[in-house]
Motif scaffolding. Structure first.
Motif, mmCIF file in Angstrom:
data_model
loop_
_atom_site.group_PDB
_atom_site.id
_atom_site.type_symbol
_atom_site.label_atom_id
_atom_site.label_comp_id
_atom_site.label_asym_id
_atom_site.label_seq_id
_atom_site.Cartn_x
_atom_site.Cartn_y
_atom_site.Cartn_z
ATOM 1 N N GLY A 59 0.815 -1.205 0.000
ATOM 2 C CA GLY A 59 0.000 0.000 0.000
ATOM 3 C C GLY A 59 0.849 1.256 0.000
ATOM 4 N N ASP A 60 1.931 1.234 0.763
ATOM 5 C CA ASP A 60 2.828 2.379 0.825
ATOM 6 C C ASP A 60 3.514 2.606 -0.517
ATOM 7 N N GLU A 61 3.905 1.525 -1.172
ATOM 8 C CA GLU A 61 4.644 1.648 -2.431
ATOM 9 C C GLU A 61 3.738 2.013 -3.609
ATOM 10 N N GLN A 62 2.547 1.426 -3.656
ATOM 11 C CA GLN A 62 1.637 1.719 -4.768
ATOM 12 C C GLN A 62 0.873 3.014 -4.545
ATOM 13 N N GLY A 63 0.410 3.240 -3.342
ATOM 14 C CA GLY A 63 -0.416 4.392 -3.049
ATOM 15 C C GLY A 63 -1.765 4.323 -3.740
ATOM 16 N N SER A 64 -2.663 5.190 -3.345
ATOM 17 C CA SER A 64 -3.932 5.322 -4.045
ATOM 18 C C SER A 64 -3.725 6.215 -5.269
ATOM 19 N N GLN A 65 -4.481 5.937 -6.324
ATOM 20 C CA GLN A 65 -4.339 6.667 -7.582
ATOM 21 C C GLN A 65 -5.687 7.220 -8.014
ATOM 22 N N LEU A 66 -5.642 8.339 -8.738
ATOM 23 C CA LEU A 66 -6.848 8.940 -9.294
ATOM 24 C C LEU A 66 -6.861 8.701 -10.792
ATOM 25 N N ASP A 68 -9.554 8.827 -14.155
ATOM 26 C CA ASP A 68 -10.866 9.176 -14.705
ATOM 27 C C ASP A 68 -11.837 9.638 -13.623
ATOM 28 N N GLY A 69 -11.301 10.387 -12.674
ATOM 29 C CA GLY A 69 -12.145 10.963 -11.637
ATOM 30 C C GLY A 69 -12.486 10.041 -10.487
ATOM 31 N N SER A 70 -11.990 8.812 -10.510
ATOM 32 C CA SER A 70 -12.282 7.842 -9.443
ATOM 33 C C SER A 70 -10.989 7.386 -8.777
ATOM 34 N N VAL A 71 -11.080 7.096 -7.503
ATOM 35 C CA VAL A 71 -9.913 6.652 -6.748
ATOM 36 C C VAL A 71 -9.760 5.142 -6.859
ATOM 37 N N GLN A 72 -8.550 4.709 -7.112
ATOM 38 C CA GLN A 72 -8.191 3.294 -7.074
ATOM 39 C C GLN A 72 -7.231 3.084 -5.912
ATOM 40 N N THR A 73 -7.640 2.287 -4.942
ATOM 41 C CA THR A 73 -6.765 1.983 -3.818
ATOM 42 C C THR A 73 -5.773 0.900 -4.216
ATOM 43 N N PRO A 74 -4.708 0.695 -3.445
ATOM 44 C CA PRO A 74 -3.699 -0.302 -3.812
ATOM 45 C C PRO A 74 -4.274 -1.718 -3.893
ATOM 46 N N ALA A 75 -3.567 -2.566 -4.609
ATOM 47 C CA ALA A 75 -3.984 -3.952 -4.804
ATOM 48 C C ALA A 75 -4.238 -4.626 -3.464
ATOM 49 N N GLY A 76 -5.364 -5.276 -3.349
ATOM 50 C CA GLY A 76 -5.713 -6.018 -2.153
ATOM 51 C C GLY A 76 -6.572 -5.251 -1.169
ATOM 52 N N PHE A 77 -6.599 -3.934 -1.262
ATOM 53 C CA PHE A 77 -7.365 -3.152 -0.287
ATOM 54 C C PHE A 77 -8.874 -3.378 -0.398
ATOM 55 N N PRO A 78 -9.469 -3.371 -1.606
ATOM 56 C CA PRO A 78 -10.919 -3.619 -1.657
ATOM 57 C C PRO A 78 -11.309 -4.975 -1.080
ATOM 58 N N ASP A 79 -10.536 -6.018 -1.410
ATOM 59 C CA ASP A 79 -10.847 -7.345 -0.868
ATOM 60 C C ASP A 79 -10.670 -7.375 0.644
ATOM 61 N N ALA A 80 -9.635 -6.689 1.139
ATOM 62 C CA ALA A 80 -9.412 -6.656 2.585
ATOM 63 C C ALA A 80 -10.565 -5.969 3.293
ATOM 64 N N TYR A 81 -11.095 -4.912 2.681
ATOM 65 C CA TYR A 81 -12.205 -4.231 3.314
ATOM 66 C C TYR A 81 -13.450 -5.120 3.329
ATOM 67 N N GLN A 82 -13.681 -5.854 2.256
ATOM 68 C CA GLN A 82 -14.828 -6.761 2.242
ATOM 69 C C GLN A 82 -14.679 -7.837 3.308
ATOM 70 N N THR A 83 -13.465 -8.335 3.500
ATOM 71 C CA THR A 83 -13.207 -9.316 4.557
ATOM 72 C C THR A 83 -13.481 -8.697 5.927
ATOM 73 N N ALA A 260 -1.369 4.864 1.033
ATOM 74 C CA ALA A 260 -2.508 4.057 0.579
ATOM 75 C C ALA A 260 -3.840 4.713 0.898
ATOM 76 N N GLN A 261 -3.857 5.652 1.806
ATOM 77 C CA GLN A 261 -5.082 6.339 2.183
ATOM 78 C C GLN A 261 -5.348 7.485 1.195
ATOM 79 N N PRO A 262 -6.503 7.471 0.506
ATOM 80 C CA PRO A 262 -6.805 8.544 -0.440
ATOM 81 C C PRO A 262 -7.216 9.829 0.269
ATOM 82 N N THR A 263 -6.322 10.781 0.301
ATOM 83 C CA THR A 263 -6.589 12.082 0.909
ATOM 84 C C THR A 263 -6.987 13.028 -0.225
ATOM 85 N N CYS A 264 -8.253 13.379 -0.266
ATOM 86 C CA CYS A 264 -8.846 13.966 -1.470
ATOM 87 C C CYS A 264 -9.067 15.470 -1.359
ATOM 88 N N VAL A 265 -8.951 16.127 -2.500
ATOM 89 C CA VAL A 265 -9.550 17.438 -2.702
ATOM 90 C C VAL A 265 -10.945 17.172 -3.258
#
Length: 579
Positions: A59-66, A68-83, A260-265
């Protein structure tokens, strides 16, 4: 790096021997005991080790990315949140009336510690969601509660807090975001917010933003601020939430840590929202969320310190370098060197003392919510209010310092990314800044919390500490820490008396040192209780750690007391043109 070890044995010791968890639960007529609490903590520890920790570095190395106007969190984060959500962890301490499990808040805080230790960026998603749910539960309409609380409590939805603007940071009186009433009872919210943690993500589900804004004709300053619930998705004709609201992510902040945490404007372009609570009373409603977050942020400092300690202690026992003190062996593990031990003990005495103080504070929160006597609820709530800035600022200051000292144990390897210590340092730094900078927390303590009920709340707390020291002093093993804490408590009481009635400059000048003094004494109090409760055969190390805290850490109090007494004159003497 070695695997993180959840501090389950320490939690059990605190629950059974120090904090009288079972007695408190019985007094509150709650059907929870220490065995159940430990079982829950054990399962949470497994989640942290097996699911969250493996994602920390990636998560630290990939970071969250923006994109097409949407945030993509690092690999594995969405599945981890569902767990995380599927396991029921989002609902742990929430009210059963809204689908929560209603477990004691002490479990929530200690789980926050373990989550922060293993993946600070991830921990912010559920932490902010919990705060949003608490604010809605306290101030939302019945319809708002019915619609929003069940999915927030279950983790299907997440929450975010939108306060800060580019021209209005700590001074919220300057905020410009507007809310215009609509005929259907909703509001059109327009403005830009910055530093919005968890403002967007790819976990699925709705994201509920609690946004501070001004109504037309609102009074100037903070008295004209209202709070609005602005969801990412709006309700459709079928009652589901599928229609995209007029809000967007303008950018992601490029940060020192928590990558990895999306800090947004966040841009709100006539976004539809609903009033939370009363008009012009937004700060009162938002402070429910902010105070919950401040305790969580304190646990972030504690969690990172604990994780950093584990890594540094393991490294110090493995790394060989230098001669033994008697010069008969060369090389030796660096754990034998006094300076390395000093750094490790500084960190460990904060971690274990802080863990105890957090647990005690959480039990006071439990009393404030569930005690049958309204007077007892009020007293406990006041104590939590008093200690909240101490936990937030004290724990995050000590947490960052601990991360740096643990990094120092590694020498040059601590500066190299692969060992993980650099991430701890970078991640811990933000906790001293957000949710109210630590300087603001200190001013809140001396300017507001010390004067609650005419100073009675602070006086009652000091009396409670003093009574516990007398009781702990009946155990010879606690003698040293009891004496040292008693002496520093006297310094704290004297400083409190000296600050009564002083001017704004003197109060502000003393605030940071005063809060640190307050924190040191509070941790000493916990160490006295632990030393008194410790069986020398099974927990002898607690006594040794308490003695270290008395001899090497508490003496800081004398310097702090001197700085407080010096007042503002040395600070204000230099003309501002000379800076």
């Amino acid at each position: 790096m070695q695997d993180y070890v959840p501090p389950i044995a320490d939690y059990r010791f605190l629950l059974t021997d120090v904090l009288d968890f079972d007695g408190t639960m019985q007094a509150l007529e709650r059907e929870v005991d220490a065995d159940l609490a430990v079982a829950v903590l054990e399962e949470a520890g497994k989640l942290c080790v097996q699911t969250l920790a493996p994602l920390n570095r990636v998560g630290d190395e990939q970071g969250s990315q923006l994109a097409d106007g949407s945030v993509q969190t690092p690999a594995g984060f969405p599945d981890a949140y569902q767990t995380f959500a599927a396991g029921g962890w989002a609902s742990l301490s929430a009210d059963p009336a809204h689908g929560g499990q209603g477990l004691p808040f002490i479990l929530q805080l200690w789980i926050d510690e373990m989550m922060s230790a293993t993946n600070l960026s991830f921990s912010l998603f559920p932490g902010l969601t919990r705060g949003a749910a608490e604010a809605i539960a306290a101030h939302g309409s019945e319809d708002m509660k019915a619609r929003c609380l069940p999915p927030l409590v279950s983790g299907e939805w997440t929450g975010a807090m939108a306060l800060t603007e580019s021209g209005a940071g700590t001074d919220l009186a300057l905020l410009k975001t507007k809310a215009i009433p609509e005929p259907d009872g909703s509001y059109s919210v327009t403005g830009q917010k910055i530093f919005i943690s968890s403002g967007d993500h790819d976990f699925g589900g709705n994201i509920v933003h609690l946004v501070l804004a001004r109504l037309p004709g609102a009074p100037e300053g903070v008295k004209g601020i209202s709070l609005f619930l602005v969801p990412k998705f709006l309700p459709d004709a079928q009652g589901g939430f599928t229609a995209r609201n007029a809000m967007s992510v303008g950018a992601l902040e490029e940060k020192m840590g928590i990558h990895a945490q999306p800090t947004c404007v966040m841009n709100y372009d006539g976004a539809t929202g609903w009033l939370v609570g009363e008009q012009h009373r937004g700060l009162a409603a938002m402070f429910v969320m902010m105070n919950a977050e401040r305790l969580m942020v304190g646990m972030q400092g504690l969690g990172i310190a604990g994780a950093a300690y584990q890594q540094a202690a393991a490294y110090a026992k493995d790394r060989v370098q230098g001669r033994s003190a008697d010069e008969t062996r060369n090389p030796v593990p660096i754990i034998e060197h006094a300076d390395v031990r000093r750094m490790l003990l500084n960190v460990r005495t904060f971690v274990e003392g802080g863990r105890a103080l957090a647990g005690w504070t959480a039990l006071q929160m439990e009393i404030s919510r569930h005690h049958a006597d309204a007077g007892e609820r009020t007293k406990a709530d006041a104590i939590v209010a008093l200690l909240t800035p101490v936990v937030k600022a004290g724990f995050t200051d000590f947490g960052f310092e601990s991360a740096v000292e643990a990094q120092q144990v590694f020498g040059g390897h601590g500066y190299v990314r692969e060992w993980g210590m650099a991430q701890y340092v970078c991640d811990a730094r933000i906790a001293q800044i957000y949710e109210g900078t630590n300087g603001v927390q200190a001013i809140d303590l001396v300017g507001r919390k010390l004067t609650m009920d005419g100073g009675v709340v602070a006086q009652n707390f000091f009396e409670r500490v003093a009574a516990d020291l007398v009781k702990a002093g009946e155990t010879s093993a606690a003698a040293r820490i009891v004496t040292a804490t008693g002496e520093t408590l006297d310094l704290l009481k004297a400083a409190t008396s000296d600050l009564k009635g002083v001017g704004a400059d003197d109060l502000s000048a003393a605030a940071v040192e005063y809060l640190r003094l307050f924190a040191l004494v509070s941790l000493g109090w916990m160490w006295a209780r632990m030393a008194a409760a410790a069986d020398p055969k099974s927990h002898g190390e607690k006594i040794a750690l308490a003695n270290y805290y008395a001899a090497r850490v508490l003496p800081q109090a004398y310097g702090l007391a001197g700085a407080i007494k010096a007042g503002a004159a040395p600070i204000m003497a230099l003309a501002h043109e000379s800076f």
